[in-house]
Design a protein around this motif. Structure first.
Motif, PDB file in Angstrom:
ATOM      1  N   GLN A  60       0.830  -1.207   0.000  1.00 41.51           N
ATOM      2  CA  GLN A  60       0.000   0.000   0.000  1.00 41.51           C
ATOM      3  C   GLN A  60       0.862   1.252   0.000  1.00 41.51           C
ATOM      4  OE1 GLN A  60      -2.777   0.012   3.232  1.00 41.51           O
ATOM      5  NE2 GLN A  60      -3.961  -1.708   2.434  1.00 41.51           N
ATOM      6  N   ARG A  61       1.941   1.233   0.787  1.00 39.10           N
ATOM      7  CA  ARG A  61       2.806   2.418   0.841  1.00 39.10           C
ATOM      8  C   ARG A  61       3.486   2.677  -0.494  1.00 39.10           C
ATOM      9  NH1 ARG A  61       3.912   0.691   5.927  1.00 39.10           N
ATOM     10  NH2 ARG A  61       5.854  -0.319   5.378  1.00 39.10           N
ATOM     11  N   ARG A  64       0.402   3.792  -3.229  1.00 39.64           N
ATOM     12  CA  ARG A  64      -0.382   5.009  -2.982  1.00 39.64           C
ATOM     13  C   ARG A  64       0.524   6.231  -2.971  1.00 39.64           C
ATOM     14  NH1 ARG A  64      -4.646   2.847   1.623  1.00 39.64           N
ATOM     15  NH2 ARG A  64      -5.411   1.117   0.344  1.00 39.64           N
ATOM     16  N   HIS A  65      -0.001   7.314  -3.512  1.00 38.09           N
ATOM     17  CA  HIS A  65       0.776   8.550  -3.509  1.00 38.09           C
ATOM     18  C   HIS A  65      -0.156   9.745  -3.273  1.00 38.09           C
ATOM     19  CE1 HIS A  65      -0.504   7.877  -7.674  1.00 38.09           C
ATOM     20  NE2 HIS A  65      -0.544   9.192  -7.792  1.00 38.09           N
ATOM     21  N   PRO A  66       0.402  10.806  -2.672  1.00 40.99           N
ATOM     22  CA  PRO A  66      -0.428  11.973  -2.382  1.00 40.99           C
ATOM     23  C   PRO A  66      -0.521  12.894  -3.594  1.00 40.99           C
ATOM     24  CG  PRO A  66       1.740  12.274  -1.450  1.00 40.99           C
ATOM     25  CD  PRO A  66       1.729  10.917  -2.070  1.00 40.99           C
ATOM     26  N   THR A 107     -13.637  13.029   0.751  1.00 35.61           N
ATOM     27  CA  THR A 107     -12.535  12.810   1.669  1.00 35.61           C
ATOM     28  C   THR A 107     -12.799  13.534   2.976  1.00 35.61           C
ATOM     29  OG1 THR A 107     -10.121  12.793   1.861  1.00 35.61           O
ATOM     30  CG2 THR A 107     -11.122  14.778   0.931  1.00 35.61           C
ATOM     31  N   THR A 120      -4.778  17.720   0.527  1.00 37.24           N
ATOM     32  CA  THR A 120      -3.980  16.577   0.088  1.00 37.24           C
ATOM     33  C   THR A 120      -4.815  15.314   0.220  1.00 37.24           C
ATOM     34  OG1 THR A 120      -1.944  17.658   0.796  1.00 37.24           O
ATOM     35  CG2 THR A 120      -1.853  15.282   0.490  1.00 37.24           C
ATOM     36  N   TRP A 122      -4.968  10.956  -1.086  1.00 32.37           N
ATOM     37  CA  TRP A 122      -4.133   9.829  -1.503  1.00 32.37           C
ATOM     38  C   TRP A 122      -4.879   9.028  -2.554  1.00 32.37           C
ATOM     39  CZ3 TRP A 122       0.774   8.649   0.329  1.00 32.37           C
ATOM     40  CH2 TRP A 122       1.244   9.493   1.327  1.00 32.37           C
ATOM     41  N   ASP A 124      -4.444   5.627  -5.585  1.00 29.31           N
ATOM     42  CA  ASP A 124      -3.648   4.462  -5.958  1.00 29.31           C
ATOM     43  C   ASP A 124      -3.190   4.589  -7.406  1.00 29.31           C
ATOM     44  OD1 ASP A 124      -5.923   3.930  -7.427  1.00 29.31           O
ATOM     45  OD2 ASP A 124      -6.511   2.173  -6.263  1.00 29.31           O
ATOM     46  N   GLU A 127      -5.587   5.860  -9.924  1.00 29.19           N
ATOM     47  CA  GLU A 127      -6.075   7.208  -9.580  1.00 29.19           C
ATOM     48  C   GLU A 127      -7.412   7.165  -8.828  1.00 29.19           C
ATOM     49  OE1 GLU A 127      -4.164   9.835  -9.842  1.00 29.19           O
ATOM     50  OE2 GLU A 127      -2.612   8.703 -10.888  1.00 29.19           O
ATOM     51  N   SER A 131      -7.380   5.625   1.267  1.00 26.40           N
ATOM     52  CA  SER A 131      -6.942   6.195   2.536  1.00 26.40           C
ATOM     53  C   SER A 131      -5.420   6.310   2.562  1.00 26.40           C
ATOM     54  CB  SER A 131      -7.420   5.333   3.705  1.00 26.40           C
ATOM     55  OG  SER A 131      -6.869   4.039   3.599  1.00 26.40           O
ATOM     56  N   LYS A 132      -4.944   7.175   3.418  1.00 23.66           N
ATOM     57  CA  LYS A 132      -3.504   7.366   3.572  1.00 23.66           C
ATOM     58  C   LYS A 132      -2.900   6.078   4.131  1.00 23.66           C
ATOM     59  CE  LYS A 132      -0.188  10.253   6.010  1.00 23.66           C
ATOM     60  NZ  LYS A 132      -0.004  11.365   6.953  1.00 23.66           N
TER      61      LYS A 132
END
Length: 193
Positions: A60-61, A64-66, A107, A120, A122, A124, A127, A131-132
């Motif tokens: 997930q980390r 996923r991007h902000p 959000t 901001t 998050w 995937d 797009e 969740s963060k």
């Protein structure tokens, strides 16, 4: 002296004696096997589950991007039915992908945030709004606790199965005792029930 008595009490099913039945020995083996399977199975279940959760959270980390989105409506106040908790409410946002596609979603934002405020979010790889991801320390904690719960669950399943098997043996023993008492009572010249 006390240890010898305790040891004898715990191992009576393993020793030869005239009162031990075959079902007592079977029960001893069931308890022994349950302990071994519970120890090994819970360790395996806990480690496997913790590793799977840890890999999932790591994935997930990386996926996923902000990005920055814009509020398309004014966020409700704290007393709203849309309140998530004391510090956040749900609000609609809009964002544009690097490919130029526009997306919308909802959000969590601070109560009362005005329309047009950049926030901001998050997303995937597709797009989609997500969740963060958990920070590494919290991810490690969650993975470890999930593994511990899986280990406890495995122990419960093993001991529950052992208890069911022991209950079946107990029913069989009671039936055998009933039949034996009926034979003894008949030998004494009386009939039961």
């Amino acid at each position: 002296m006390a240890w010898t008595r305790v040891g004898r009490l715990w191992t009576w099913r393993w020793r030869r004696n005239p009162l031990r039945r075959r079902s007592d020995l079977v029960e001893a083996w069931i308890v022994h096997a349950a302990w071994l399977i519970a120890l090994g199975g819970s360790l395996l279940a806990g480690l496997t589950t913790a590793d799977a959760v840890h890999r999932n959270l790591d994935q997930q980390r990386t996926e996923r991007h902000p990005i920055t989105a814009v509020l398309t409506e004014r966020a409700a106040g704290r007393t709203s039915a849309q309140a998530v908790d004391d510090s956040h409410v749900w609000a609609a946002v809009r964002w544009t992908t690097p490919g130029g596609l526009t997306h919308t979603g909802r959000t969590r934002v601070r109560p009362g945030t005005p329309t047009g405020t950049p926030v901001t979010i998050w997303v995937d790889r597709q797009e989609r709004l997500v969740s963060k991801p958990l920070v590494p320390g919290k991810a490690e904690f969650q993975a470890d606790w999930t593994g511990a719960l899986a280990a406890v669950g495995a122990v419960g399943v093993v001991f529950g199965g052992a208890q069911l098997a022991r209950a079946g043996l107990e029913r069989r023993r009671l039936k055998d005792w009933e039949e034996e008492w009926a034979r003894v009572d008949t030998r004494w010249g009386r009939k039961t029930g």
